[in-house]
Write a protein that holds these residues in place. Structure first.
Motif, PDB file in Angstrom:
ATOM      1  N   MET A   1      53.717  93.920 -18.224  1.00  0.00           N
ATOM      2  CA  MET A   1      55.123  94.272 -17.958  1.00  0.00           C
ATOM      3  C   MET A   1      55.981  93.003 -18.005  1.00  0.00           C
ATOM      4  N   THR A   2      57.052  93.047 -18.787  1.00  0.00           N
ATOM      5  CA  THR A   2      57.920  91.887 -18.922  1.00  0.00           C
ATOM      6  C   THR A   2      58.650  91.604 -17.616  1.00  0.00           C
ATOM      7  N   ARG A   3      58.689  90.365 -17.239  1.00  0.00           N
ATOM      8  CA  ARG A   3      59.415  89.988 -16.028  1.00  0.00           C
ATOM      9  C   ARG A   3      60.916  90.148 -16.226  1.00  0.00           C
ATOM     10  N   SER A   4      61.620  90.299 -15.138  1.00  0.00           N
ATOM     11  CA  SER A   4      63.083  90.343 -15.207  1.00  0.00           C
ATOM     12  C   SER A   4      63.610  88.927 -15.436  1.00  0.00           C
ATOM     13  N   VAL A   5      64.867  88.840 -15.843  1.00  0.00           N
ATOM     14  CA  VAL A   5      65.498  87.527 -16.017  1.00  0.00           C
ATOM     15  C   VAL A   5      65.480  86.766 -14.693  1.00  0.00           C
ATOM     16  N   HIS A   6      65.740  87.474 -13.613  1.00  0.00           N
ATOM     17  CA  HIS A   6      65.751  86.838 -12.296  1.00  0.00           C
ATOM     18  C   HIS A   6      64.377  86.249 -11.973  1.00  0.00           C
ATOM     19  N   GLU A   7      63.326  86.976 -12.261  1.00  0.00           N
ATOM     20  CA  GLU A   7      61.975  86.491 -11.979  1.00  0.00           C
ATOM     21  C   GLU A   7      61.624  85.277 -12.846  1.00  0.00           C
ATOM     22  N   ALA A   8      61.970  85.342 -14.129  1.00  0.00           N
ATOM     23  CA  ALA A   8      61.676  84.222 -15.027  1.00  0.00           C
ATOM     24  C   ALA A   8      62.475  82.980 -14.632  1.00  0.00           C
ATOM     25  N   ASN A   9      63.748  83.182 -14.335  1.00  0.00           N
ATOM     26  CA  ASN A   9      64.567  82.043 -13.920  1.00  0.00           C
ATOM     27  C   ASN A   9      64.073  81.448 -12.604  1.00  0.00           C
ATOM     28  N   GLY A  10      63.587  82.300 -11.722  1.00  0.00           N
ATOM     29  CA  GLY A  10      63.037  81.806 -10.458  1.00  0.00           C
ATOM     30  C   GLY A  10      61.819  80.927 -10.690  1.00  0.00           C
ATOM     31  N   ALA A  11      60.944  81.344 -11.619  1.00  0.00           N
ATOM     32  CA  ALA A  11      59.761  80.540 -11.937  1.00  0.00           C
ATOM     33  C   ALA A  11      60.166  79.193 -12.520  1.00  0.00           C
ATOM     34  N   LEU A  12      61.164  79.202 -13.396  1.00  0.00           N
ATOM     35  CA  LEU A  12      61.632  77.954 -13.996  1.00  0.00           C
ATOM     36  C   LEU A  12      62.284  77.043 -12.954  1.00  0.00           C
ATOM     37  N   ALA A  29      56.046  73.625 -20.253  1.00  0.00           N
ATOM     38  CA  ALA A  29      55.633  74.030 -21.605  1.00  0.00           C
ATOM     39  C   ALA A  29      54.950  75.393 -21.576  1.00  0.00           C
ATOM     40  N   ALA A  30      54.113  75.625 -20.567  1.00  0.00           N
ATOM     41  CA  ALA A  30      53.419  76.913 -20.462  1.00  0.00           C
ATOM     42  C   ALA A  30      54.409  78.041 -20.191  1.00  0.00           C
ATOM     43  N   GLU A  31      55.399  77.775 -19.351  1.00  0.00           N
ATOM     44  CA  GLU A  31      56.396  78.801 -19.040  1.00  0.00           C
ATOM     45  C   GLU A  31      57.230  79.129 -20.276  1.00  0.00           C
ATOM     46  N   LEU A  32      57.565  78.109 -21.066  1.00  0.00           N
ATOM     47  CA  LEU A  32      58.300  78.357 -22.301  1.00  0.00           C
ATOM     48  C   LEU A  32      57.470  79.210 -23.257  1.00  0.00           C
ATOM     49  N   ASP A  33      56.187  78.907 -23.394  1.00  0.00           N
ATOM     50  CA  ASP A  33      55.318  79.703 -24.267  1.00  0.00           C
ATOM     51  C   ASP A  33      55.286  81.161 -23.820  1.00  0.00           C
ATOM     52  N   GLU A  34      55.211  81.377 -22.503  1.00  0.00           N
ATOM     53  CA  GLU A  34      55.156  82.743 -21.978  1.00  0.00           C
ATOM     54  C   GLU A  34      56.450  83.495 -22.281  1.00  0.00           C
ATOM     55  N   ILE A  35      57.579  82.827 -22.073  1.00  0.00           N
ATOM     56  CA  ILE A  35      58.870  83.483 -22.303  1.00  0.00           C
ATOM     57  C   ILE A  35      59.101  83.717 -23.795  1.00  0.00           C
ATOM     58  N   THR A  36      58.688  82.766 -24.627  1.00  0.00           N
ATOM     59  CA  THR A  36      58.834  82.937 -26.072  1.00  0.00           C
ATOM     60  C   THR A  36      58.016  84.113 -26.576  1.00  0.00           C
ATOM     61  N   ALA A  37      56.820  84.283 -26.010  1.00  0.00           N
ATOM     62  CA  ALA A  37      55.926  85.348 -26.462  1.00  0.00           C
ATOM     63  C   ALA A  37      56.292  86.706 -25.879  1.00  0.00           C
ATOM     64  N   ASN A  38      56.665  86.730 -24.610  1.00  0.00           N
ATOM     65  CA  ASN A  38      56.809  88.014 -23.927  1.00  0.00           C
ATOM     66  C   ASN A  38      58.186  88.260 -23.307  1.00  0.00           C
ATOM     67  N   GLY A  39      59.105  87.311 -23.463  1.00  0.00           N
ATOM     68  CA  GLY A  39      60.428  87.502 -22.904  1.00  0.00           C
ATOM     69  C   GLY A  39      60.457  87.213 -21.413  1.00  0.00           C
ATOM     70  N   PRO A  40      61.631  87.419 -20.843  1.00  0.00           N
ATOM     71  CA  PRO A  40      62.854  87.967 -21.441  1.00  0.00           C
ATOM     72  C   PRO A  40      63.602  86.922 -22.275  1.00  0.00           C
ATOM     73  N   VAL A  41      64.224  87.353 -23.344  1.00  0.00           N
ATOM     74  CA  VAL A  41      64.893  86.424 -24.244  1.00  0.00           C
ATOM     75  C   VAL A  41      66.061  85.718 -23.560  1.00  0.00           C
ATOM     76  N   GLU A  42      66.638  86.373 -22.536  1.00  0.00           N
ATOM     77  CA  GLU A  42      67.780  85.771 -21.852  1.00  0.00           C
ATOM     78  C   GLU A  42      67.391  84.508 -21.077  1.00  0.00           C
ATOM     79  N   ALA A  43      66.094  84.312 -20.828  1.00  0.00           N
ATOM     80  CA  ALA A  43      65.637  83.133 -20.077  1.00  0.00           C
ATOM     81  C   ALA A  43      65.162  82.008 -20.990  1.00  0.00           C
ATOM     82  N   ARG A  44      65.163  82.252 -22.306  1.00  0.00           N
ATOM     83  CA  ARG A  44      64.583  81.255 -23.206  1.00  0.00           C
ATOM     84  C   ARG A  44      65.403  79.962 -23.234  1.00  0.00           C
ATOM     85  N   ALA A  45      66.713  80.050 -23.207  1.00  0.00           N
ATOM     86  CA  ALA A  45      67.543  78.847 -23.233  1.00  0.00           C
ATOM     87  C   ALA A  45      67.250  77.973 -22.012  1.00  0.00           C
ATOM     88  N   TYR A  46      67.148  78.601 -20.853  1.00  0.00           N
ATOM     89  CA  TYR A  46      66.848  77.857 -19.626  1.00  0.00           C
ATOM     90  C   TYR A  46      65.468  77.220 -19.729  1.00  0.00           C
TER      91      TYR A  46
END
Length: 672
Positions: A1-12, A29-46
């Motif tokens: 299940m893809t994390r929400s933007v809030h969850e991804a931003n919290g991890a970052l 680097a690992a967090e970027l790989d996870e977001i690139t592969a599975n989203g959310p795309v809104e967190a990729r810039a961060y």
């Protein structure tokens, strides 16, 4: 299940809370790989920005270029995925990239010009202010040493500040560095004095400003201001980021003020920067500062031997010649890229001119004179270190013993307690004066037959002197303080902290064995080091000479001090190079800390054990112990220390080729 933007931003954001280093960069680097592969795309810039930031400040600048270009491409293709903060971070990081390109001579000048033009175009399109652009163009002209640098400087300072300007702590330092370079010393001093009055702070400030200002005061002949600024600057060097430039300028300062031995001592401490730095330009700048020092010192102390590990030189003269050749080699590389001869000319100037020299005393404590005998009162007389103990009152738990003899000054001057009160008040604003007041209080107490009070006052003086970089004074005062405390009948659980302070300083001064002797003497009075043959673990056995009616709290104090002294002993063994014994001693005291419920103490001791195992050539063994340290800091809720030891563990795992394990450790460090 893809994390929400809030969850991804919290991890970052949790990754950004980690100290800079390989563990943070690996996790980013690992967090970027996870977001690139599975989203959310809104967190990729961060995620891309966090990785750029981690590399830039984690001493891996060259790795930042790829995620930065990916961040630019993402902006061009999907600006809808950038919120206001993401956009600000993108344009802010432009300054890092442009500045870092200049610092590597292998990067062609044409590429830097194109990047600057792209930066200016993108800033204009986005409607940003141009202060960061004009600053970057000034930095490029200054780096190349062109005739346009003065005009570029004036254009920068005339451009209004905006959201992308250097922070208010950094900009004055950058301006003053240029002013000092071109001989506008008085103007630069006025600028920095005005700014420093407001106590500005950021990642590198005020340490960088102070390192420049101390040298400017030398040019002006202001010895007292130079000494005060030097001491203040040294307190801002240990801030978690590379401070290669300021470190070099402090070495230069010491050589130019008649403090040659201190200069060489700091040089030996910072010798790794002779070979490596964040960038070639950082290394070149360090070599110029240190070269100024060695060029001066080689004249009269060329045969002075140095303890250098990898540099092919063993004397001051040999090091001076090596530094000059290395600096000229780097300068030639920059000049070839820049199309000028500015770097070579600046390098040759270091050895062609006589730098301004101004004798500056950095001593804080007064030179010891004849010690006053308690029996002699105010009439003088010296006594050996084994003074007869004065009568002391029994302290409560955690309290220091207090002498019961009168403390009034026979000549009508201030009493010991009055001097201590003055010193305490002065400590925050004028530490050097406070140290002298504590030293005077010690002499007054001793003259009245109060060696215990004299010892504690002298220990305070010694500690301030150490913090103010008067190592010679502190190293002289600490043993005397311990002797006075012994003479005053102060129990080892109260003497121990003074002995430990001396031991740490002796290791810092390159003589850990002196501290080891003092620590082991105190440990002998407490039943020996933790983990020693025949020692026991209970509080009762930690204090075998304790009277039957001694309160349990006193026994706890003795047990606690025994652990602290044992931990210090292990660190001294490591400093002396006895890594195998140090590791064993550290593990033994770690177990004692754990039994006592001191999770932080146990984690720190396991950290030491792991570091010394690695130094002894046992990286596999180090992994197990460092994992215990990481877990201990997690339980103790010490996130900063957990991440710092995690950096060591990740680096060792990378070295062992255990990449998956390294990534797993890095990923868990930001977990709460």
């Amino acid at each position: 299940m893809t994390r929400s933007v809030h969850e991804a931003n919290g991890a970052l954001s949790r990754i950004r809370d980690l100290p800079y280093g390989i563990a943070r960069s690996t996790a980013a680097a690992a967090e970027l790989d996870e977001i690139t592969a599975n989203g959310p795309v809104e967190a990729r810039a961060y995620a891309l920005f966090v990785l750029v930031e981690s590399y830039v400040w984690g001493n891996e600048v060259t790795k930042a270029y790829l995620p930065f270009t990916q961040l630019l491409r993402w902006w061009d293709e999907h600006p809808e995925h950038f919120d206001e903060q993401d956009a600000h971070s993108l344009f802010w990081s432009f300054k890092w990239m442009v500045g870092n390109l200049m610092d590597f001579p292998a990067v062609p000048a044409a590429q830097i010009d194109r990047t600057l033009d792209d930066m200016e175009r993108r800033y204009a399109v986005a409607g940003n202010g141009m202060n960061a652009v004009t600053m970057s163009r000034f930095q490029w002209e200054r780096s190349r040493g062109t005739q346009d640098v003065a005009a570029a400087y004036e254009a920068w300072v005339a451009t209004p500040r905006d959201d992308f300007s250097q922070c208010e702590a950094c900009e004055p330092g950058d301006r003053a560095a240029y002013l000092f370079d071109v001989g506008r010393t008085d103007e630069g001093v006025r600028l920095l004095e005005t700014v420093l009055a407001g106590s500005p702070e950021c990642a590198t400030e005020p340490g960088d400003m102070l390192s420049h200002l101390q040298l400017a005061y030398l040019e002006q002949g202001q010895a007292d201001k130079a000494a005060t600024t030097h001491r203040r600057g040294l307190r801002h060097l240990d801030n978690g980021v590379a401070m290669t430039g300021p470190q070099g300028r402090h070495i230069e300062f010491l050589a130019r003020t008649g403090n040659g031995e201190r200069a060489l001592g700091r040089l030996e401490e910072q010798q790794d920067s002779l070979l490596t730095a964040d960038s070639p330009r950082d290394r070149w700048s360090f070599l110029l500062s240190v070269g100024t020092a060695t060029a001066l010192l080689a004249v009269e102390h060329g045969d002075r031997s140095l303890a250098l590990r990898e540099v092919p030189a063993s004397t001051v003269a040999g090091l001076d010649a090596w530094i000059r050749s290395q600096a000229l080699e780097l300068a030639a590389a920059f000049d070839a890229r820049n199309g000028t001869d500015a770097a070579t000319r600046r390098t040759e100037k270091v050895w062609a001119r006589a730098a301004t020299v101004l004798p500056v005393s950095l001593s804080v404590l007064a030179a010891p004179s004849g010690r006053v005998s308690p029996a002699a009162g105010a009439t003088g007389g010296t006594v050996p270190d084994d003074l007869a103990p004065a009568r002391v009152t029994e302290p409560g738990p955690g309290a220091a013993p207090t002498a019961t003899a009168p403390t009034s000054h026979p000549g009508g001057g201030p009493t010991g307690p009055e001097l201590v009160a003055r010193a305490t008040e002065a400590a925050a604003t004028d530490p050097a004066s406070a140290a002298l007041l504590y030293q005077e209080a010690s002499s007054t107490f001793e003259a009245r037959g109060l060696p215990a009070d004299a010892g504690f006052a002298l220990a305070e003086a010694a500690q301030i002197a150490a913090l103010e970089q008067d190592l010679e004074g502190a190293l002289s005062a600490f043993p005397r303080a311990v002797a006075l405390l012994r003479a005053g009948g102060v129990a080892p659980e109260f003497r121990g902290q003074v002995a430990r302070a001396f031991a740490r300083l002796s290791a810092r001064a390159g003589d850990p064995l002196a501290g080891l002797v003092t620590v082991e003497k105190e440990l002998a009075d407490l039943g020996g080091p933790c983990g020693a043959a025949g020692s026991a673990h209970s509080a009762e056995q930690d204090a075998p000479d304790r009277p039957d009616d001694e309160p349990a709290s006193r026994a706890d104090l003795r047990s606690r001090e025994r652990r602290e002294l044992s931990d210090t002993r292990a660190r001294l063994l490591a400093s002396s190079g006895d890594h195998a014994q140090a590791s064993a001693a550290a593990e033994a005291v770690a177990e004692e800390y754990a039994r006592a419920g001191d999770l932080s103490g146990a984690a720190h001791a396991f950290w030491l054990a792991g570091t010394t195992r690695a130094a002894a050539g046992d990286p596999e063994g180090a992994v197990d112990v460092l994992e215990s340290a990481v877990d201990g800091f997690r339980l103790a809720r010490d996130q900063q220390s957990r991440a710092s030891v995690g950096n060591e563990l990740v680096a060792i795992l990378h070295g062992l080729g255990r990449e998956d394990a390294a990534a797993q450790v890095a990923a868990t460090l930001s977990d709460r």
